[in-house]
Structure formats: C-alpha cells, structure tokens
Design a protein around this motif. Structure first.
Motif, PDB file in Angstrom:
ATOM      1  N   ALA A  16       0.819  -1.110   0.209  1.00 16.93           N
ATOM      2  CA  ALA A  16      -0.120   0.065  -0.145  1.00 16.93           C
ATOM      3  C   ALA A  16       0.980   1.177  -0.008  1.00 16.93           C
ATOM      4  CB  ALA A  16      -0.991  -0.117   1.155  1.00 16.93           C
ATOM      5  N   GLN A  48      -0.827  -3.080  -6.270  1.00 19.85           N
ATOM      6  CA  GLN A  48      -1.939  -2.354  -5.955  1.00 19.85           C
ATOM      7  C   GLN A  48      -2.925  -2.676  -6.897  1.00 19.85           C
ATOM      8  OE1 GLN A  48      -0.077   1.597  -5.714  1.00 19.85           O
ATOM      9  NE2 GLN A  48       0.939   1.128  -3.722  1.00 19.85           N
ATOM     10  N   TYR A  96      -8.101   3.228  -1.174  1.00 23.52           N
ATOM     11  CA  TYR A  96      -7.188   2.789  -2.303  1.00 23.52           C
ATOM     12  C   TYR A  96      -6.031   4.041  -2.791  1.00 23.52           C
ATOM     13  CZ  TYR A  96      -5.567   1.224  -6.979  1.00 23.52           C
ATOM     14  OH  TYR A  96      -4.718   0.770  -7.914  1.00 23.52           O
ATOM     15  N   PRO A  99      -3.589   5.247   0.806  1.00 21.13           N
ATOM     16  CA  PRO A  99      -3.945   4.243   2.040  1.00 21.13           C
ATOM     17  C   PRO A  99      -3.569   4.887   3.181  1.00 21.13           C
ATOM     18  CG  PRO A  99      -2.678   3.350  -0.015  1.00 21.13           C
ATOM     19  CD  PRO A  99      -2.731   4.734  -0.205  1.00 21.13           C
TER      20      PRO A  99
END
Length: 105
Positions: A16, A48, A96, A99
C-alpha cells in the motif's frame, strides 16, 4: 509458506505504501520507525492494481462498497499436515487512492 496475521498485515502495508516498511507498534504514543525497500515504484503499482481488481472483478466482491475504495488479496490458511481444515481470509488496505489502514479478516 507460513505467516502470522501481523506478518500478512505488514506485507499489505508495504504494498500500500509503495515499499515503506514500518515497524509495528502497540501504542500510538510510541515513535514510528521505518525503512524503504529498494524496488521500482512500478512493482508496487502493479500489486496495488491487482489487489484493487480482486475487489472489483475477483474473489472479494463483498468489499466493493460505495463509500470507500478497498484493495485486497484473498487466501486460505490450511491447518494440520493433512490440510483437512481450511480457513479463508483476506488482507487489504484502504482508501485505495491514499492508503491509511490495513485490514485482515
């Protein structure tokens, strides 16, 4: 491969953050220490994007909610030599785009 839940969470956090390795701590008052992995950013971007696709088109559609974009990886934890008992789990991070949190369930 054998990993503890903390190790799995750490790996999700590394992906992340694009390679930042943070030492886990039990208290928010403790000082945070970190290092960075010497890998191209593109490697983390691919991981990712794949984790996001697990939510949008893969094995974790229950995490595809309207109020936050989550990226995840599903798997199984097999118990015993015969692997007769299997526990499913998922690790991930959110939001997303930037993060802040990792999760394991």
């Amino acid at each position: 491969m054998q990993v503890t839940p903390i190790q799995a969470l750490r790996s999700a956090a590394i992906i992340a953050s694009g390679g930042k390795v943070v030492r886990p701590r039990l208290s928010s008052t403790s000082a945070t220490s970190s290092t960075s992995l010497d890998l191209p950013t593109s490697y983390f971007k691919v991981a990712q994007e794949g984790m996001r696709q697990t939510v949008t088109n893969g094995t974790a559609p229950a995490l595809n909610v309207s109020y936050v974009r989550i990226a995840a990886k599903t798997g199984t934890a097999e118990l015993g030599v015969a692997k007769a008992r299997v526990n499913s789990w998922v690790i991930g991070f959110f939001p997303y785009e930037k993060p802040r949190y990792v999760v394991l369930r």
